[in-house]
Design a protein around this motif. Sequence first.
Motif, PDB file in Angstrom:
ATOM      1  N   ILE A  82      16.676   4.296  15.630  1.00  0.00           N
ATOM      2  CA  ILE A  82      16.697   2.874  15.967  1.00  0.00           C
ATOM      3  C   ILE A  82      15.262   2.447  16.270  1.00  0.00           C
ATOM      4  N   GLY A  83      14.956   1.186  15.979  1.00  0.00           N
ATOM      5  CA  GLY A  83      13.613   0.671  16.240  1.00  0.00           C
ATOM      6  C   GLY A  83      13.622  -0.311  17.397  1.00  0.00           C
ATOM      7  N   LEU A  84      12.703  -0.119  18.345  1.00  0.00           N
ATOM      8  CA  LEU A  84      12.627  -0.977  19.519  1.00  0.00           C
ATOM      9  C   LEU A  84      11.186  -1.447  19.726  1.00  0.00           C
ATOM     10  N   PRO A  85      11.009  -2.658  20.258  1.00  0.00           N
ATOM     11  CA  PRO A  85       9.650  -3.145  20.515  1.00  0.00           C
ATOM     12  C   PRO A  85       8.940  -2.279  21.549  1.00  0.00           C
ATOM     13  N   LEU A  86       7.647  -2.174  21.405  1.00  0.00           N
ATOM     14  CA  LEU A  86       6.742  -1.450  22.308  1.00  0.00           C
ATOM     15  C   LEU A  86       6.787   0.070  22.141  1.00  0.00           C
TER      16      LEU A  86
END
Length: 234
Positions: A82-86
């Motif tokens: 999964i891709g998450l900000p920061l």
Amino acid sequence: MRVYLAGAVLSCAMISSSPVHAQEVSAPAPVASVLPSAGTALNDPGPLFDDYYIGPYDLLEITVFQVDDLSRTVRVNARGLIGLPLIGQVQAAGLSARVVEEEIARRLTECCLQDPQVTIFIKEFVSQRVTVEGEVTKPGIFPLSGRTSLLQAIALAAGVSEIADINQVSIFRTLADGNKEQLVFDLEAVRSGKVDDPLIQGNDVVVVGSSTTRSMVKGVTDTLRGFIGFGTVR
């Protein structure tokens, strides 16, 4: 007109005309059970009730307490990420929600937040299946549409058959490290609440054993039905 088997009639006549002497039969000595107790895992596999393991294409709702910009709903990709900000990509497939929560919190702490509180809610279970076989009414492979317990998995297969041994229901599971484990449950104890109803994990195989006694009784009953049908002509 009814025609009866001569042999059967003759046998009945001989039995009725002969005296019957009752014999005292000693009760057999009790046999110690060799089955593990309900809910016992073979070969010490560890905790029985681990969280559901996330799989590819599952939909996750991720909440970072009081940080709305980092809270979002994401779908696990084919590689299990999964891709998450920061913090970028995070491995999710093959892990429980609790483990992924801890990993996200750890990386947010390293990046920019102090003591972040992360929670994950699995909104859609897409990738997981359970196989139910053995003495069930409709064995097969069933999708897991949410958190599914052992009793619910057996219900997907329309319940146990009439010769099922409900004291010997096994869950065969492949662990994250590739090792396999077998968990044995007493379904009656689960139904009565004496043992927790265990959570099924993706790709589990549930096998309901067969009762030798019930199988023999069913065989005798079927034989008698066939005999009656053979011995009577309408």
